[in-house]
Write a protein that holds these residues in place. Structure first.
Motif, PDB file in Angstrom:
ATOM      1  N   UNK A 180      21.649  41.399  19.129  1.00  0.00           N
ATOM      2  CA  UNK A 180      21.179  41.725  17.778  1.00  0.00           C
ATOM      3  C   UNK A 180      20.563  40.504  17.089  1.00  0.00           C
ATOM      4  N   UNK A 181      21.215  39.347  17.231  1.00  0.00           N
ATOM      5  CA  UNK A 181      20.715  38.131  16.585  1.00  0.00           C
ATOM      6  C   UNK A 181      19.342  37.747  17.117  1.00  0.00           C
ATOM      7  N   UNK A 182      19.143  37.866  18.418  1.00  0.00           N
ATOM      8  CA  UNK A 182      17.829  37.526  18.980  1.00  0.00           C
ATOM      9  C   UNK A 182      16.755  38.484  18.478  1.00  0.00           C
TER      10      UNK A 182
ATOM     11  N   UNK B 221      19.222  33.970  11.187  1.00  0.00           N
ATOM     12  CA  UNK B 221      20.558  34.457  11.551  1.00  0.00           C
ATOM     13  C   UNK B 221      21.651  33.515  11.076  1.00  0.00           C
ATOM     14  N   UNK B 222      21.294  32.279  10.783  1.00  0.00           N
ATOM     15  CA  UNK B 222      22.283  31.289  10.413  1.00  0.00           C
ATOM     16  C   UNK B 222      22.838  30.524  11.603  1.00  0.00           C
ATOM     17  N   UNK B 223      22.434  30.902  12.792  1.00  0.00           N
ATOM     18  CA  UNK B 223      22.870  30.192  14.001  1.00  0.00           C
ATOM     19  C   UNK B 223      21.657  29.448  14.550  1.00  0.00           C
ATOM     20  N   UNK B 224      21.745  28.115  14.677  1.00  0.00           N
ATOM     21  CA  UNK B 224      20.555  27.349  15.068  1.00  0.00           C
ATOM     22  C   UNK B 224      19.975  27.753  16.419  1.00  0.00           C
ATOM     23  N   UNK B 225      20.829  28.086  17.371  1.00  0.00           N
ATOM     24  CA  UNK B 225      20.321  28.465  18.695  1.00  0.00           C
ATOM     25  C   UNK B 225      19.651  29.835  18.639  1.00  0.00           C
ATOM     26  N   UNK B 226      20.280  30.779  17.976  1.00  0.00           N
ATOM     27  CA  UNK B 226      19.676  32.116  17.860  1.00  0.00           C
ATOM     28  C   UNK B 226      18.336  32.032  17.152  1.00  0.00           C
TER      29      UNK B 226
ATOM     30  N   UNK C  87      15.800  30.153  19.572  1.00  0.00           N
ATOM     31  CA  UNK C  87      15.378  30.947  20.722  1.00  0.00           C
ATOM     32  C   UNK C  87      14.634  32.208  20.279  1.00  0.00           C
ATOM     33  N   UNK C  88      15.010  32.764  19.147  1.00  0.00           N
ATOM     34  CA  UNK C  88      14.252  33.897  18.605  1.00  0.00           C
ATOM     35  C   UNK C  88      12.813  33.515  18.317  1.00  0.00           C
ATOM     36  N   UNK C  89      12.617  32.304  17.823  1.00  0.00           N
ATOM     37  CA  UNK C  89      11.272  31.803  17.581  1.00  0.00           C
ATOM     38  C   UNK C  89      10.498  31.656  18.894  1.00  0.00           C
ATOM     39  N   UNK C  90      11.190  31.183  19.927  1.00  0.00           N
ATOM     40  CA  UNK C  90      10.567  31.070  21.255  1.00  0.00           C
ATOM     41  C   UNK C  90      10.128  32.458  21.737  1.00  0.00           C
TER      42      UNK C  90
END
Length: 181
Positions: free
Chosen positions: A67-69, A78-83, A86-89
């Motif tokens: 869901x976060x991705x 999302x508030x999660x730096x990795x999500x 990577x969502x931006x990627x």
């Protein structure tokens, strides 16, 4: 803000997967932050099994990542730096959604099973996890070729088996084995 997030994601990738983080330093500059985001994302998925006490909780976390991705790819924070990274990627590069889904789905084994049932299951797990990472990294750096999937599968199986062997003592201490009987 973007710079801080990139630095955080790089640190998380280095902590979760030092080998791949070092390899990312040899990639073209335009691909490095995207590779760090991929490897940090994989590290977050791999940590779930150590963070939860029962499979249902792990399944909830895996669903959160799906869901976060989706939200991050659509531009929502999302508030999660990795999500978010990577969502931006995903939004910019159009990576294989099938491989990403396979990567997430394969981690269900980590949270639910303790013994790899057979070699076929191990091969599928390695293809979806380690092989999937090779294939996604190849997409990020722009590698092309008709045999790219086969190369990623073979590399994933070889590198994945080495990582399984290196982690045997840690896995055994947790009552887990990834080697098929």
């Amino acid at each position: 803000m973007e710079r801080e997030r990139a630095a955080t994601v790089r640190r998380m990738a280095r902590k979760a997967d030092p080998d791949r983080a070092i390899a990312a330093l040899f990639a073209p500059l335009t691909a490095r932050d995207d590779l760090f985001a991929l490897f940090a994302f994989n590290g977050e998925l791999a940590r779930i099994a150590d963070q939860v006490s029962e499979p249902g909780l792990g399944a909830i976390r895996l669903q959160w990542w799906r869901d976060a991705l989706a939200r991050a790819e659509a531009g929502e924070a999302t508030g999660h730096p990795v999500a978010d990274a990577f969502g931006s990627v995903l939004a910019r590069r159009g990576l294989s959604r099938e491989r990403i889904a396979g990567l997430i789905d394969a981690r269900s084994f980590d949270i639910g099973e303790t013994i790899m049932p057979d070699t076929r299951t191990l091969d599928a797990y390695l293809f979806d996890t380690t092989g999937g990472l090779f294939a996604l990294a190849a997409e990020i750096v722009g590698a092309e070729g008709e045999n790219q999937g086969l190369i990623a599968q073979a590399a994933g199986q070889a590198y994945g088996l080495v990582r399984v062997m290196r982690s045997l003592p840690v896995l055994a201490a947790k009552g887990r084995t990834y080697l098929a009987a």
